[in-house]
Design an enzyme around this catalytic site. Structure first.
Site, PDB file in Angstrom:
ATOM      1  N   ASP A 118       0.843  -1.188   0.000  1.00  0.00           N
ATOM      2  CA  ASP A 118       0.000   0.000   0.000  1.00  0.00           C
ATOM      3  C   ASP A 118       0.886   1.248   0.000  1.00  0.00           C
ATOM      4  O   ASP A 118       1.966   1.240  -0.585  1.00  0.00           O
ATOM      5  CB  ASP A 118      -0.926  -0.038   1.220  1.00  0.00           C
ATOM      6  CG  ASP A 118      -2.279   0.601   0.954  1.00  0.00           C
ATOM      7  OD1 ASP A 118      -2.311   1.837   0.795  1.00  0.00           O
ATOM      8  OD2 ASP A 118      -3.294  -0.112   0.889  1.00  0.00           O
ATOM      9  N   HIS A 157      -3.819   5.916   3.874  1.00  0.00           N
ATOM     10  CA  HIS A 157      -4.512   4.749   3.316  1.00  0.00           C
ATOM     11  C   HIS A 157      -3.891   3.457   3.812  1.00  0.00           C
ATOM     12  O   HIS A 157      -4.593   2.543   4.273  1.00  0.00           O
ATOM     13  CB  HIS A 157      -4.460   4.831   1.792  1.00  0.00           C
ATOM     14  CG  HIS A 157      -5.275   3.802   1.079  1.00  0.00           C
ATOM     15  ND1 HIS A 157      -4.776   2.569   0.737  1.00  0.00           N
ATOM     16  CD2 HIS A 157      -6.543   3.836   0.624  1.00  0.00           C
ATOM     17  CE1 HIS A 157      -5.713   1.883   0.103  1.00  0.00           C
ATOM     18  NE2 HIS A 157      -6.798   2.624   0.012  1.00  0.00           N
ATOM     19  N   ASN A 269     -13.809   0.754  -7.087  1.00  0.00           N
ATOM     20  CA  ASN A 269     -14.896   1.675  -6.753  1.00  0.00           C
ATOM     21  C   ASN A 269     -15.499   2.330  -7.982  1.00  0.00           C
ATOM     22  O   ASN A 269     -15.850   3.505  -7.966  1.00  0.00           O
ATOM     23  CB  ASN A 269     -14.403   2.767  -5.799  1.00  0.00           C
ATOM     24  CG  ASN A 269     -13.982   2.217  -4.462  1.00  0.00           C
ATOM     25  OD1 ASN A 269     -14.543   1.230  -4.009  1.00  0.00           O
ATOM     26  ND2 ASN A 269     -12.996   2.824  -3.854  1.00  0.00           N
ATOM     27  N   SER A 343     -11.289  -0.694  -0.422  1.00  0.00           N
ATOM     28  CA  SER A 343      -9.992  -0.762   0.251  1.00  0.00           C
ATOM     29  C   SER A 343     -10.139  -1.228   1.687  1.00  0.00           C
ATOM     30  O   SER A 343      -9.260  -1.899   2.225  1.00  0.00           O
ATOM     31  CB  SER A 343      -9.311   0.614   0.259  1.00  0.00           C
ATOM     32  OG  SER A 343      -8.639   0.872  -0.923  1.00  0.00           O
TER      33      SER A 343
END
Length: 427
Positions: A118, A157, A269, A343
């Site tokens: 990530d 994130h 998404n 996520s």
């Protein structure tokens, strides 16, 4: 794509998919803000956003008095209510249809390793500092001076995803699904996206991060990200590098699967923007566990991508860890903040995979709950491979024998339930 609006956070030129979103959105009510990654969010009213800024004690309550007693719960999903006395919906994990004991009773991820690929992680976060294997973590970006060992997360994130998996239980608003697993942090995505001119290097970075995680002994790899097959308009040399990197990433994923590593990837998404298959690599690759998001009614989130590769849905609106001192939607962030996207659903499933890995290694199966023993004994599964873990998860799903392109096998209904709680009065 919509503009970010009036926010102190800079717009991102992101060609990968970070499936997150801020709860306090700067875009108009009812609009969505795609972050070219795995997250969109439906904005709240200005009054609600102001309430979120002034509600100081909310991230600290736990355990919470709920309709099922005093519980320490995984996370909060109804982000529309933040005032004292408001009712909120929360996720209670580990229900067992066969036994009053929790389905995963006695399993906490101990002895397992999860590689989180990530934007890095706040390695000093009080809920994560004891869970990260610093010597095994690595930076594959030019961030942090290009230091190969500095995985500092300037996005938030990666920290949020890591917390969903392994945040320690410390009387906070949430704790991880597998709070005793160890984390290998691979910073393969930069803090602010990949500007055109170096985006061609991202697939190669991801391939290197996957192989690094496997080499360091990861049992599970969690990737809340996605990449398009190709980026049109790149000059030929850069396009060639990108396409070759994508091919190498595919090989790296298949190598990991062949070695028994569970690979979890976000669906994406783009569910509102396209009507066809909207899942991108690596979630598009055969063999990986591809995860969509659902709301607190069990319905696939409107933003969540769909397609034939989809396996399961999991809650995609949760609180988790946030980097200390990092801005959150125009204000100083707390230790825990709420994000929304596929996520957030993906590391939840990755954490469950770590529990399945741990349970399969227990020398004496009698210490497992009746429900877990039944799952392992269906086909003599022990969580040894991605396939075995995926099949055991399928038995927890809403429709174990029916797959749909819209939501896969559905929610993991035997792994969690929703309960209602009341925000305490902090006066």
């Amino acid at each position: 794509r919509t503009r970010w609006g009036s926010s102190n956070r800079k717009p991102r030129n992101i060609a990968f998919d970070l499936k997150m979103a801020f709860v306090s959105s700067p875009v108009p009510v009812g609009a969505t803000r795609p972050i070219r990654g795995r997250c969109n969010v439906r904005s709240r009213s200005l009054a609600a956003r102001r309430s979120a800024v002034t509600m100081t004690a909310f991230p600290k309550w736990s355990p919470l008095e709920t309709s099922e007693g005093n519980l320490n719960l995984f996370g909060h999903v109804d982000y529309t209510s933040r005032n004292a006395g408001d009712t909120v919906q929360l996720v209670k994990f580990f229900v067992d249809d066969f036994n009053p004991a929790s389905l995963f009773d006695g399993l906490d991820g101990e002895g397992t390793k999860v590689c989180v690929i990530d934007t890095g992680c706040d390695v000093n976060h009080p809920a994560l500092a004891g869970r990260i294997i610093n010597e095994a973590s690595a930076n594959f970006t030019d961030d942090n001076g290009g230091s190969p060992t500095d995985v500092t997360d300037g996005s938030g994130h990666g920290t949020h995803c890591a917390g969903i998996i392994a945040a320690e239980e410390r009387s906070a608003i949430m704790y991880g699904i597998a709070p005793k697993t160890r984390l290998i942090i691979c910073k393969a995505l930069s803090d602010n996206g990949e500007p055109r001119g170096i985006i061609q290097n991202v697939p190669g970075r991801l391939a290197a991060a996957i192989r690094h995680g496997v080499d360091k002994g990861a049992d599970v790899i969690s990737m809340s990200l996605g990449l398009p097959d190709r980026i049109y308009g790149l000059p030929p040399p850069f396009e060639d590098i990108y396409v070759e990197g994508m091919a190498d990433m595919y090989v790296a994923v298949q190598e990991a699967l062949a070695k028994g590593v569970v690979v979890c990837a976000a669906a994406g998404n783009d569910g509102q923007t396209l009507t066809t298959n909207t899942i991108t690599p690596p979630g598009q690759y055969g063999g990986v566990i591809t995860v969509a998001s659902h709301d607190d009614q069990g319905v696939r989130s409107s933003f969540s991508s769909f397609g034939g590769e989809l396996d399961f849905m999991a809650p995609g609106e949760v609180y988790s860890c946030w980097p200390i001192g990092l801005e959150y939607s125009g204000r100083p962030g707390n230790e825990y903040e709420s994000l929304r996207g596929t996520s957030m659903a993906t590391p939840l499933v990755a954490g469950l995979a770590a529990l399945f890995k741990q349970g399969g290694r227990v020398p004496d199966p009698s210490v497992l709950t009746q429900g877990m023993r039944q799952l392992y004994n269906v086909h003599n599964f022990r969580g040894r491979t991605n396939y075995e873990v995926r099949e055991m998860m399928r038995l927890l799903a809403e429709r174990p024998s029916e797959h749909r392109r819209d939501d896969g096998y559905g929610r993991l209904v035997r792994a969690y339930v929703y309960v209602s709680g009341e925000v305490p009065d902090t006066a």
